[in-house]
Design an enzyme around this catalytic site. Sequence first.
Site, short mmCIF file in Angstrom:
data_model
loop_
_atom_site.label_atom_id
_atom_site.label_comp_id
_atom_site.label_asym_id
_atom_site.label_seq_id
_atom_site.Cartn_x
_atom_site.Cartn_y
_atom_site.Cartn_z
N MET A 30 3.81 11.06 4.85
CA MET A 30 4.37 11.93 5.89
C MET A 30 5.37 11.14 6.73
SD MET A 30 1.42 14.61 6.91
CE MET A 30 0.55 13.59 8.07
N LEU A 33 6.72 5.16 8.22
CA LEU A 33 6.16 4.24 7.23
C LEU A 33 5.82 2.88 7.83
CD1 LEU A 33 8.54 5.09 4.24
CD2 LEU A 33 6.32 6.10 4.81
N HIS A 34 4.76 2.28 7.30
CA HIS A 34 4.33 0.95 7.73
C HIS A 34 3.99 0.15 6.47
CE1 HIS A 34 0.38 2.58 6.89
NE2 HIS A 34 0.58 3.55 7.78
N HIS A 37 2.06 1.65 3.57
CA HIS A 37 2.86 2.40 2.59
C HIS A 37 3.60 1.41 1.68
CE1 HIS A 37 2.73 5.40 6.04
NE2 HIS A 37 2.22 6.09 5.04
N LYS A 150 -7.72 4.07 3.33
CA LYS A 150 -8.09 4.35 4.72
C LYS A 150 -8.52 5.82 4.86
CE LYS A 150 -5.04 5.37 7.79
NZ LYS A 150 -5.29 6.71 8.33
N SER A 186 -1.89 2.62 10.36
CA SER A 186 -1.79 4.07 10.38
C SER A 186 -0.53 4.44 11.16
CB SER A 186 -3.02 4.67 11.09
OG SER A 186 -2.75 6.00 11.50
N ARG A 188 -0.30 6.74 13.09
CA ARG A 188 -0.70 7.20 14.43
C ARG A 188 -0.99 6.03 15.38
NH1 ARG A 188 -3.02 11.79 11.35
NH2 ARG A 188 -2.09 13.70 12.20
O1 PAF Z 1 -2.02 10.88 3.80
C1 PAF Z 1 -0.97 11.51 4.06
O2 PAF Z 1 0.02 10.95 4.53
C2 PAF Z 1 -0.91 13.00 3.76
O3 PAF Z 1 -2.14 13.59 3.95
C3 PAF Z 1 -0.37 13.31 2.35
C4 PAF Z 1 -1.29 12.77 1.27
C5 PAF Z 1 1.02 12.72 2.19
C6 PAF Z 1 -0.28 14.82 2.15
O4 PAF Z 1 0.55 15.40 3.10
#
Ligand code: PAF
Length: 292
Positions: A30, A33-34, A37, A150, A186, A188
């Site tokens: 979504m 990015l960190h 990812h 996670k 995360s 967040r």
């Molecule tokens: O983990 C996430 O970032 C989201 O839940 C995903 C898997 C990209 C689905 O929107």
Amino acid sequence: MRLVTAIETIGKLRDENRRAGRKVGLVPTMGALHDGHGSLVRKARAECEVVIASIFVNPLQFGPKEDFEQYPRDLEGDRAKLESWGCDVLFTTSPSAMYPNGFQTFVTPEGPLSAEFDGAVRPGHFKGVATVVLKLLNLTGCDIAYFGRKDAQQCALIRRMALDLNVPSKISVCPTAREQDGLAMSSRNVYLTPAQRAAAPNIYKALLAARARVQGGERDALQIREALARDLAAIEGGSPDYADVVDPDSFERIQQKIPGRFGAPAPALAIAVVRFGSTRLLDNLRLDEDGS
Ligand code: PAF
């Protein structure tokens, strides 16, 4: 790196890759990015010929009172990171392209995997996740899709969906990336105040303490759960949503004794969610093995 924003184009790319017999890896995200990812993209890079990352803040998986509008968005920063990690294609599109007028078909998981824990706290969340992930797998035709551990319940649910619906893509669940002080990475985490950020690594410490209890011979899941809940409740400024000990695949609560043979524990996962203000932080740790 190629930027793709149209559903038709990503579909054409899938067909080209299929015709050429290329192995495709997908990292669904979504955005915001960190390095967590980054580790997924690097793994995909090592294992696949074509690496696609998707960035889509999926409205379907957010509840009405959740942070869909505020969710951190930084497309330019994310593009630069994906380039530096060796990604080939960034697919990002709008909610109206993903869910056009007339859209009415959803993946609705039913059963303990979606009903308990995050499924209970966030009604409809896993329906949104399962629906968008299946769409992304179909749109990219990926051979392997990479997810971070996670979000253990999400990973278990996606694996189950792939099994139940005969999805040909392999679901690869990768280790949780952590900051130096142990906090699970995360998107967040950026919401945390300095004081909350300082307290947040105690979630991981509480999970490590749960594992140390198992390594010390404790097998009573109730005792482990209670001690974990106590440790989480003691975190300054945090308020635990839940703490439990579950089967890592089914997410069924382990009652009483962690099963096992010859003194060794069977697969068991400690799960924890703590709120700092309105920010929910998730983490988990296998109790039966070393590593994250
Ligand atoms: O983990 C996430 O970032 C989201 O839940 C995903 C898997 C990209 C689905 O929107």
